[in-house]
Design an enzyme around this catalytic site. Sequence first.
Site, PDB file in Angstrom:
ATOM      1  N   GLU A 172       4.563  -5.571  -4.480  1.00 14.08           N
ATOM      2  CA  GLU A 172       5.487  -6.326  -3.630  1.00 14.08           C
ATOM      3  C   GLU A 172       5.560  -7.824  -3.948  1.00 14.08           C
ATOM      4  OE1 GLU A 172       5.049  -5.734   0.526  1.00 14.08           O
ATOM      5  OE2 GLU A 172       5.155  -3.572   0.419  1.00 14.08           O
ATOM      6  N   GLU A 362       3.560   3.289  -0.888  1.00  9.40           N
ATOM      7  CA  GLU A 362       2.905   3.018   0.399  1.00  9.40           C
ATOM      8  C   GLU A 362       3.850   3.448   1.501  1.00  9.40           C
ATOM      9  OE1 GLU A 362       1.693  -1.045   1.263  1.00  9.40           O
ATOM     10  OE2 GLU A 362       0.733  -1.222  -0.696  1.00  9.40           O
TER      11      GLU A 362
HETATM   12  C1  BGC Z   1       1.109  -4.355   1.559  1.00  2.00           C
HETATM   13  C2  BGC Z   1      -0.193  -3.931   2.163  1.00  2.00           C
HETATM   14  C3  BGC Z   1      -0.183  -4.170   3.667  1.00  2.00           C
HETATM   15  C4  BGC Z   1       0.943  -3.360   4.268  1.00  2.00           C
HETATM   16  C5  BGC Z   1       1.046  -3.474   5.782  1.00  2.00           C
HETATM   17  C6  BGC Z   1       2.299  -3.898   2.369  1.00  2.00           C
HETATM   18  O1  BGC Z   1       3.295  -4.830   2.242  1.00  2.00           O
HETATM   19  O2  BGC Z   1       1.204  -3.897   0.243  1.00  2.00           O
HETATM   20  O3  BGC Z   1      -1.225  -4.617   1.538  1.00  2.00           O
HETATM   21  O4  BGC Z   1      -1.390  -3.864   4.269  1.00  2.00           O
HETATM   22  O5  BGC Z   1       2.139  -3.827   3.729  1.00  2.00           O
HETATM   23  O6  BGC Z   1       1.323  -4.768   6.147  1.00  2.00           O
END
Ligand code: BGC
Length: 451
Positions: A172, A362
């Site tokens: 990101e 994610e």
């Molecule tokens: C990031 C993580 C973060 C998650 C929740 C993502 O943008 O890669 O490191 O914990 O968001 O905020």
Amino acid sequence: MSFQHLLKASEFGSHFEWGVAISALQNEGAYLADGKGLSNWDVFARRAGKIKGGAKPSVANDFYYRFKDDLMLVKALGFKVFRFSIAWSRILPEGTGRINKEGIAFYHRLIDECLLLGLTPYITLYHWDLPHELEKEGGWASHQMLKWFSRFVKICAEEYGGKVKNWIILNEPMGFTSLGYMLGKHAPGKTSLSLFMSAIHNAALCTAEGGRIIRAELSNAHIGTCFSCSEVMPFKDTMLDIAAAKRADILLNRLFVEPVLGRGYPEDPQFSFLEKLHLHTKAWKYKERMQFNFDFIGIQNYFVLTVKHNPLIPYLSASEVKAASRKAPHTALGWEINADSFYRMIKRFWHYGSIKEIIITEGGAAFKDVLHKGRVADEQRIDYFKKYIAAALRAKKEGVNLSGYFAWTLTDNFEWSEGFEAKFGLTHVDIDTQARTIKDSGYWFRDFLKT
Ligand code: BGC
């Protein structure tokens, strides 16, 4: 939504990769162990008022010492992929120069343990923790970044390439460049338009160059990079709000992926920031160097945004209308839950036409979990995953080459400026005793992955 009730993991096909993701800074702790250097976050977290509750990542959830147990958890929950990042400051304590053998050895142990347990490792090369010594020199805003990063990537490829096939270059870039150099909310806490623009450009160059280095070192590697994305809606159907949403959309969804696809930075005469960025970076010279033919693109979608015109906000002239104030469903961080919007974002990336494969690198949500008599009944998180996974399936069934879904995250961890208060884990962690308790959502995943 009928899709959701019939949801079965097998519908994604037998090659689909189900994984869970973590990052070094948020989990490892051991911030000075075995020759590690300080990272920008180790230093930033010491500044008063920067992190909720004054939390620090020094111990985090102690993954450095507990990784074997945590990998057993990954296994117990039924995931086949483990995505983690490498702390640059363990490998090169000063960011450049001397290599720290003990730091190198740690990731060998971690990778070996993954392989022993039959877990496929995905390495993220950069997940927001920069060696402090490099931050002192300007960090991502320094024109030396490309040189520094290239060396780090090469060392990692040479060390781990014999064991690891899957590589993610940056996590990101919009997150660490905007929050770190423009909004001051993340390390290094700067608030400067020109530093932000330099950081954007260096991140864009490093993304493509990182891909090229891995390709040159490891011809069989499966190489990707991850982008955050958030559909942006105008608050009202007025020309001003629509234009505000368009500007925010360019920044949040197009700025980094389009250069990678060979289109250069987006252009829009209505958005003066872009003209500044083109001039500041001399973007016309770099179009080719910012392009790389990635094997996959990672998408991370945590919320949908509603914005309205706001002339008080510099350059963007837009501000968020919070989900709570619109009575829209949201997580404990106030992030709007909207699985249809997630589906549309996947389709939108796919519609570029030149992305070969998409992985949800994610996906997850923070809720106010309560540990009661050894159990965390996090129904809301289960519901969230059901909806978002169903949305992913819908996109896949409509022809998107979606090849994996990695849940964020294995254990509650150090959630950047939110400290330990925001909890995203499938496993609860008592931060004082480090005791782990699998949440109901973890058990839900385990059962779902058997279907
Ligand atoms: C990031 C993580 C973060 C998650 C929740 C993502 O943008 O890669 O490191 O914990 O968001 O905020």
